[in-house]
Enzyme design. Sequence first.
Site, PDB file in Angstrom:
ATOM      1  N   TYR A 157       6.476  -2.920  10.088  1.00 59.28           N
ATOM      2  CA  TYR A 157       7.891  -3.260   9.927  1.00 59.28           C
ATOM      3  C   TYR A 157       8.618  -2.341   8.952  1.00 59.28           C
ATOM      4  O   TYR A 157       8.014  -1.521   8.282  1.00 59.28           O
ATOM      5  CB  TYR A 157       8.106  -4.734   9.603  1.00 59.28           C
ATOM      6  CG  TYR A 157       7.463  -5.338   8.380  1.00 59.28           C
ATOM      7  CD1 TYR A 157       6.931  -4.592   7.353  1.00 59.28           C
ATOM      8  CD2 TYR A 157       7.423  -6.736   8.264  1.00 59.28           C
ATOM      9  CE1 TYR A 157       6.378  -5.196   6.243  1.00 59.28           C
ATOM     10  CE2 TYR A 157       6.869  -7.354   7.159  1.00 59.28           C
ATOM     11  CZ  TYR A 157       6.356  -6.576   6.148  1.00 59.28           C
ATOM     12  OH  TYR A 157       5.814  -7.189   5.048  1.00 59.28           O
ATOM     13  N   GLU A 158       9.943  -2.497   8.933  1.00 57.67           N
ATOM     14  CA  GLU A 158      10.859  -1.615   8.184  1.00 57.67           C
ATOM     15  C   GLU A 158      10.739  -0.156   8.624  1.00 57.67           C
ATOM     16  O   GLU A 158      10.831   0.762   7.831  1.00 57.67           O
ATOM     17  CB  GLU A 158      10.637  -1.742   6.668  1.00 57.67           C
ATOM     18  CG  GLU A 158      10.662  -3.147   6.131  1.00 57.67           C
ATOM     19  CD  GLU A 158      11.903  -3.947   6.526  1.00 57.67           C
ATOM     20  OE1 GLU A 158      12.901  -3.329   6.929  1.00 57.67           O
ATOM     21  OE2 GLU A 158      11.852  -5.174   6.447  1.00 57.67           O
ATOM     22  N   GLY A 159      10.540   0.019   9.916  1.00 55.61           N
ATOM     23  CA  GLY A 159      10.334   1.351  10.469  1.00 55.61           C
ATOM     24  C   GLY A 159       8.856   1.659  10.484  1.00 55.61           C
ATOM     25  O   GLY A 159       8.224   1.791   9.435  1.00 55.61           O
ATOM     26  N   ARG A 192      11.901  -0.385   2.427  1.00 63.46           N
ATOM     27  CA  ARG A 192      10.769   0.524   2.634  1.00 63.46           C
ATOM     28  C   ARG A 192       9.987   0.728   1.337  1.00 63.46           C
ATOM     29  O   ARG A 192       8.755   0.754   1.350  1.00 63.46           O
ATOM     30  CB  ARG A 192      11.276   1.852   3.200  1.00 63.46           C
ATOM     31  CG  ARG A 192      11.677   1.741   4.651  1.00 63.46           C
ATOM     32  CD  ARG A 192      12.457   2.928   5.178  1.00 63.46           C
ATOM     33  NE  ARG A 192      12.728   2.750   6.612  1.00 63.46           N
ATOM     34  CZ  ARG A 192      13.487   3.544   7.330  1.00 63.46           C
ATOM     35  NH1 ARG A 192      14.076   4.595   6.774  1.00 63.46           N
ATOM     36  NH2 ARG A 192      13.670   3.307   8.617  1.00 63.46           N
TER      37      ARG A 192
END
Length: 596
Positions: free
Chosen positions: A442-444, A298
């Site tokens: 992406y990555e949450g 993140r």
Amino acid sequence: MPQYNPPLRDMQFVLHEVLNVVDELKVMPQHADIDVDTFNAVLEEGGKFASEVIFPINLSGDAEGCTLDKTTHEVTPPKGFKEAYKTYVEGGWPSLSADPEYGGQGLPISLNQCFYEMLNSGNQAWTMYPGLSHGAYEALHAHGTPEQKKMFLPKLTSGEWTGTMCLTEPHCGTDLGLLRTKAEPQADGTYRITGAKIFISAGEHDMVSNILHLVLARLPDAPAGSKGISLFVVPKYKVNADGSLAERNPIFCAGLEHKMGIHANSTCQMVLEGAVGTMVGEPNKGLNAMFVMMNAARLGVGMQSLGLTEVAYQNAVAYAKDRLQMRALSGPKAPDKPADPIIVHPDVRKMLMTARAYAEGGRALAIHTALLIDKELHHPDADVRKECADEVALLTPIVKAFMTDNGWIATSHCMQVYGGHGFIHEWGMEQYVRDARINMIYEGTNTIQSLDLLGRKVLGDNGAKLKRFGKKIAEFVEEEGISEAMQEFVNPLAELGDKVTKLTTEIGMKAFQNPDEVGAAAVDYLRVCGHLVFAYFFARMAKVALEKQNTGDAFYKAKLTTARFYFAKLLPETAGLIRTCRAGLKPLMEMDEALF
């Protein structure tokens, strides 16, 4: 053609004049010998790698993309990528901030983050190949067995092997509790893993001899949901006890995703057909180890958008100075030319300044967060380590979501500066827009980050982490409140700090009645908090610039101008965001589903 010049002067300003990073690091035994010259020398060489080695293959790599041989399941990245990676490894860049115990150089995370900003400006798609290895390295370093560390970490540190994160499956995205991949225990202590994963960045390529896949899967007796997930390391090629490569492991790329952007990175559909792996961490506690990877990723995604914001800004400025179009409304500014350069027009200036401010604010936040991680890992005082860990937890969703939102805004503005040429591939700008868009997903997704910030990091501890950060702001405001020159910066900062406190309390009270109120407010709330953080750092940067504005260095005048633009033109966005937060849940939910 696009261009890129590493922003070394601004990095040095943040590192050495605003945050005094070297002095902060010297109290840690790990970094007692670090000095300013080392920082500057490493960044200068890193900038050369970014601008001279990977930047020239960015546009061509985007056009060429990756190629999958469906017979062998092998993926070939674009021309020049493998050679650039070889140069990267030969330069020792993968080991920059890695643990010396495993062959790393042990340099600070704050230095590595600056390097990665430049890599992302140079070529985000290429940078993702070595970048994903950081998450795998961190997870194994934190949760691996001694045997796993000895076998895998030196290879990741040297760059001889790369790593991936195999989390998402076709039927579930962020909700990993739904995953179905199975791990069957074997008599020798290994596991045979079967399932399918999608959206696996750098999942297959020929740039290294082996790829270590960190795979989430379920044991046969695992409880349902997220409490039944375990983590496994699954190498592309099995590894013998002496570290040599054995036979191919049945984990294959079954297809490449056809994407809007980052074409030069192999985003893979991975199939595991009884692939052999070993467990990382404890059974059914894979999420603990996974979040080490995710948090590293993140922060890395925030750096991706920071890099794109900077390079897009640089190119838009160069174009705006050169492109002739119309006359200024107040009269010709270039009377010797048939029209004025478009940089004279106010709205072009607004778009350029927006990108510049988001780059400079993001750089300050990113380096500050990286310094906190250095202190969390190595500071001799346990209380300081805990305090820094809490602040990193608070800031991580802001780094990821606010900076990627800003990257999308900035690259879109910079494309607009180009007019029709911005829509054409050969100018390079439309690629930055396409590449920037994935960073919000992406990555949450950024909504997930917002829920994490408001639900877990703020309301989850009754605002304790936020209050500690607010105390820093209040102390700064009190210190500078007697300075007449600082009033234009500290007054709006203090006002916004008070508004955030009141808004947080109000949302918390609503959430007691209906938890969905958190979901209704979270995205706008994160953006308000992002502006609060940026305003704090712009005020700190303005303080230094005011002190040095009479040195004759035009850099400080430009910094003050950017800070004033930020407070005048960007920070006021918070007024509307606070109103939409307060509008609450009802306007979102009262429409009958059948009427959609």
